[in-house]
Motif scaffolding. Structure first.
Motif, PDB file in Angstrom:
ATOM      1  N   TRP A  35       8.685  -3.441  -0.206  1.00  0.00           N
ATOM      2  CA  TRP A  35       7.427  -4.082   0.164  1.00  0.00           C
ATOM      3  C   TRP A  35       7.256  -5.345  -0.665  1.00  0.00           C
ATOM      4  O   TRP A  35       7.635  -5.398  -1.828  1.00  0.00           O
ATOM      5  N   THR A  36       6.633  -6.341  -0.067  1.00  0.00           N
ATOM      6  CA  THR A  36       6.375  -7.576  -0.805  1.00  0.00           C
ATOM      7  C   THR A  36       5.242  -7.340  -1.804  1.00  0.00           C
ATOM      8  O   THR A  36       4.433  -6.413  -1.635  1.00  0.00           O
ATOM      9  N   ARG A  41      -0.236  -5.281  -3.257  1.00  0.00           N
ATOM     10  CA  ARG A  41      -1.584  -5.632  -3.722  1.00  0.00           C
ATOM     11  C   ARG A  41      -2.638  -5.242  -2.692  1.00  0.00           C
ATOM     12  O   ARG A  41      -3.708  -4.737  -3.045  1.00  0.00           O
ATOM     13  N   GLN A  42      -2.344  -5.471  -1.416  1.00  0.00           N
ATOM     14  CA  GLN A  42      -3.284  -5.100  -0.359  1.00  0.00           C
ATOM     15  C   GLN A  42      -3.546  -3.591  -0.373  1.00  0.00           C
ATOM     16  O   GLN A  42      -4.692  -3.154  -0.233  1.00  0.00           O
ATOM     17  N   MET A  43      -2.493  -2.808  -0.535  1.00  0.00           N
ATOM     18  CA  MET A  43      -2.668  -1.353  -0.534  1.00  0.00           C
ATOM     19  C   MET A  43      -3.408  -0.897  -1.779  1.00  0.00           C
ATOM     20  O   MET A  43      -4.235   0.008  -1.715  1.00  0.00           O
ATOM     21  N   TYR A  44      -3.137  -1.514  -2.926  1.00  0.00           N
ATOM     22  CA  TYR A  44      -3.858  -1.124  -4.131  1.00  0.00           C
ATOM     23  C   TYR A  44      -5.347  -1.454  -3.977  1.00  0.00           C
ATOM     24  O   TYR A  44      -6.198  -0.638  -4.324  1.00  0.00           O
ATOM     25  N   ALA A  45      -5.658  -2.613  -3.452  1.00  0.00           N
ATOM     26  CA  ALA A  45      -7.061  -3.009  -3.253  1.00  0.00           C
ATOM     27  C   ALA A  45      -7.742  -2.058  -2.279  1.00  0.00           C
ATOM     28  O   ALA A  45      -8.896  -1.658  -2.491  1.00  0.00           O
ATOM     29  N   ALA A  61       1.480   6.710  -7.178  1.00  0.00           N
ATOM     30  CA  ALA A  61       2.481   5.664  -6.943  1.00  0.00           C
ATOM     31  C   ALA A  61       1.862   4.273  -7.087  1.00  0.00           C
ATOM     32  O   ALA A  61       2.405   3.409  -7.783  1.00  0.00           O
ATOM     33  N   LEU A  62       0.723   4.057  -6.434  1.00  0.00           N
ATOM     34  CA  LEU A  62       0.078   2.751  -6.500  1.00  0.00           C
ATOM     35  C   LEU A  62      -0.468   2.462  -7.902  1.00  0.00           C
ATOM     36  O   LEU A  62      -0.383   1.330  -8.381  1.00  0.00           O
TER      37      LEU A  62
END
Length: 71
Positions: A35-36, A41-45, A61-62
């Motif tokens: 993943w880029t 970052r999008q998934m963590y947010a 994981a995140l």
């Protein structure tokens, strides 16, 4: 990339990694490798905004990637 699509991809990833003690590590390794940084970052947010909608393995994981400044 659309956040809803990322959530679906993450759910599919989790479903394909056996639920063992190292599941979160394997999810994090996959996200780091494939993943880029923007996708992570999008998934963590998204998780930070609604943590309860993510499994424990995905949360770990995140969080692990975020701690390494990779999410």
């Amino acid at each position: 990339m659309d956040a809803a699509k990322l959530v679906l991809m993450l759910a599919n990833l989790e479903r394909n990694i056996p639920a063992h003690a190292d599941q979160a590590d394997k999810i994090a390794a996959h996200l780091d490798a494939f993943w880029t940084p923007d996708m992570r970052r999008q998934m963590y947010a998204r998780m930070a905004a609604d943590r309860g909608s993510f499994s424990q393995a995905v949360q770990r994981a995140l969080d692990n990637l975020h701690g390494q400044a990779k999410a």
